[in-house]
Design an enzyme around this catalytic site. Structure first.
Site, PDB file in Angstrom:
ATOM      1  N   HIS A 163       0.904  -1.007  -0.092  1.00 40.77           N
ATOM      2  CA  HIS A 163       0.017  -0.043   0.069  1.00 40.77           C
ATOM      3  C   HIS A 163       0.919   1.389   0.182  1.00 40.77           C
ATOM      4  CE1 HIS A 163      -3.393  -2.420   1.988  1.00 40.77           C
ATOM      5  NE2 HIS A 163      -3.230  -2.825   0.524  1.00 40.77           N
ATOM      6  N   GLU A 166       1.216   8.587  -3.214  1.00 40.27           N
ATOM      7  CA  GLU A 166       2.276   8.993  -4.096  1.00 40.27           C
ATOM      8  C   GLU A 166       1.705  10.323  -4.369  1.00 40.27           C
ATOM      9  OE1 GLU A 166       4.302   4.932  -5.681  1.00 40.27           O
ATOM     10  OE2 GLU A 166       2.953   6.123  -7.212  1.00 40.27           O
ATOM     11  N   HIS A 180      -3.125   3.625  -2.653  1.00 43.89           N
ATOM     12  CA  HIS A 180      -3.247   2.241  -2.822  1.00 43.89           C
ATOM     13  C   HIS A 180      -3.473   1.706  -1.634  1.00 43.89           C
ATOM     14  CE1 HIS A 180      -1.731  -2.114  -3.553  1.00 43.89           C
ATOM     15  NE2 HIS A 180      -3.128  -2.103  -3.586  1.00 43.89           N
ATOM     16  N   HIS A 270      -9.738  -3.540  -6.746  1.00 48.90           N
ATOM     17  CA  HIS A 270      -9.145  -4.756  -7.560  1.00 48.90           C
ATOM     18  C   HIS A 270      -9.250  -5.840  -6.913  1.00 48.90           C
ATOM     19  CE1 HIS A 270      -5.277  -2.607  -6.420  1.00 48.90           C
ATOM     20  NE2 HIS A 270      -5.372  -3.579  -5.567  1.00 48.90           N
ATOM     21  N   SER A 304       5.912  -0.379  -9.420  1.00 49.97           N
ATOM     22  CA  SER A 304       6.446  -0.474  -8.206  1.00 49.97           C
ATOM     23  C   SER A 304       6.776   1.044  -7.813  1.00 49.97           C
ATOM     24  CB  SER A 304       7.577  -1.243  -8.180  1.00 49.97           C
ATOM     25  OG  SER A 304       8.624  -0.912  -9.100  1.00 49.97           O
ATOM     26  N   MET A 305       7.267   1.057  -6.660  1.00 50.67           N
ATOM     27  CA  MET A 305       7.635   2.306  -6.019  1.00 50.67           C
ATOM     28  C   MET A 305       8.780   3.289  -6.764  1.00 50.67           C
ATOM     29  SD  MET A 305       9.520   1.233  -2.378  1.00 50.67           S
ATOM     30  CE  MET A 305      10.058   2.655  -1.755  1.00 50.67           C
ATOM     31  N   HIS A 326      -4.307  -5.350 -12.308  1.00 53.67           N
ATOM     32  CA  HIS A 326      -4.348  -4.048 -11.437  1.00 53.67           C
ATOM     33  C   HIS A 326      -2.996  -3.547 -11.082  1.00 53.67           C
ATOM     34  CE1 HIS A 326      -2.078  -7.020  -8.786  1.00 53.67           C
ATOM     35  NE2 HIS A 326      -2.278  -6.537  -7.716  1.00 53.67           N
TER      36      HIS A 326
END
Length: 397
Positions: A163, A166, A180, A270, A304-305, A326
């Protein structure tokens, strides 16, 4: 690419990626799902990987039945995003203060609010039906003895794992806010409870995998699950909406002179169940690690981050049951990522992103995920890209 169709026991398995890239254990799970007597269709997204019972990244359509493990234990988990009037030129060179403000306002990890958030004061939050939502709590929470006080204080909190909150830029330089999260602990507790209840039922004895136990329509057990499921999905939606309102208020305060405005928020589950009609049949469609991508539906597919994300619009492909992936999807487990990567690797792979770079989030390193660009490319017949985003701040649990 279009899909590859493989034979299954009851239905064909439609796969939107190269089947050779799917882990053996995940492929076996797909074959197991295709044996269920109630199944009417199975679509596999390009971010597919091993999960509990059913893979993450699978869409399962059943007639008169639903498998709680095919929904996922974080019921209603999903994404929210909104475009702002800010641009890259409005941002300070040092983003650490802004990240700190977000972390101070939105509890992360196991943390929760000291008092329930007053939804009447949350920016942009629609409190219509709020009292009715909570009036249903006692019928939902009874089997797991979940305290309402804790559930209320967890609304508007992030959680841990994958989670995130951002601050992103699109390719035009416009600033987007994205997050998220799901139904926090109560959704998990309800999911685990119902998976256990389903496994006890006589019709589920002898299944190839006990985690694929289902509830059958017009039974007390199905009625109880649907009641709890749909409430938890609503809880997850409210959780994201409250967080997004708090996030927007942080941005309005930090950029007061810019008089920030926001477009309409895009939000999508999702991990959820939906009642939909295909080929003249009313079906229960479970999306576990998949979004709805009906014609014109807006969706969010994060990477991804350190890699970026995509805002998409669905093309309404019924072969996938109007679904799309998703996210990028993991290519290795958390334990494998911790063994393979170091904090130095994390620093290198998240260069240019204001985020945690410590051992606590090494399992979320970009290298543990599939390529988001490839995942998007594999579903060009499912979604149209609206915007590509790159994060500049990433807050993790």
């Amino acid at each position: 690419m279009s899909y590859v169709e493989m034979p299954g026991a009851k239905v064909p398995i439609r796969i939107w990626t190269d089947p050779a890239t799917i882990e053996d254990v995940a492929m076996q799970q797909l074959r197991n799902v295709a044996t269920l007597p109630w199944i009417k269709g199975l679509a596999v997204m390009p971010d597919v990987h091993y999960g509990k019972g059913a893979t993450v990244g699978s869409v399962i359509a059943m007639k008169g039945a639903v498998c709680p493990a095919a929904v996922g234990v974080d019921i209603g988990c999903g994404m929210s995003a909104v475009k702002t009037s800010l641009t890259a030129d409005d941002l300070p060179d040092d983003l650490s203060r802004l990240r700190s403000r977000i972390e101070q306002s939105i509890p992360v990890g196991r943390a929760l609010h000291t008092e329930p958030v007053d939804v009447d004061r949350v920016f942009g939050f629609d409190a219509q039906g709020w009292d009715d939502f909570w009036s249903r709590f006692d019928s939902v929470a009874d089997p797991v003895k979940f305290r309402r006080e804790r559930a209320a204080k967890q609304l508007g909190t992030l959680g841990g794992g994958n989670h995130f909150v951002e601050f992103c830029l699109d390719e035009t330089g416009a600033v987007w806010l994205m997050l998220h999260s799901g139904s926090r602990n109560i959704g998990n507790a309800l999911a685990e409870h119902h998976i256990g209840e389903a496994q006890k039922l006589p019709h589920n004895q002898g299944l190839v995998d006990r985690d694929l136990a289902v509830f059958i329509a017009e039974t007390p057990q199905m009625d109880a699950y649907r009641n709890d499921l749909f409430w938890a999905q609503e809880y997850a939606k409210h959780n994201r909406a409250i967080m997004m309102g708090i996030f927007q208020e942080v941005v309005r305060r930090e950029f007061r002179k810019a008089r920030v405005t926001f477009d309409e928020v895009i939000s999508c589950h999702h991990n959820y169940v939906s009642e939909e009609r295909y080929d003249g049949m009313d079906l229960l469609v479970t999306r576990k690690g998949a979004i709805r991508a009906g014609s014109g539906d807006y969706g969010i597919i994060p990477g991804s981050m350190g890699t970026g994300s995509y805002i998409v619009k669905g093309l309404g492909n019924e072969k996938s049951f109007n679904s799309a992936s998703h996210g990028a999807g993991r290519k290795m487990s958390r334990n494998a990522a911790r063994k393979r990567f170091t904090t130095r690797d994390l620093e290198q792979q998240t260069q240019g992103v204001e985020c945690r770079k410590d051992a606590g989030v090494v399992d979320e390193i970009p290298g543990a995920y599939k390529s988001i660009e490839k995942v998007i490319d594999q579903q060009r017949d499912l979604v149209q890209v609206v915007a590509k985003l790159k994060q500049v701040i990433c807050v993790k649990g």
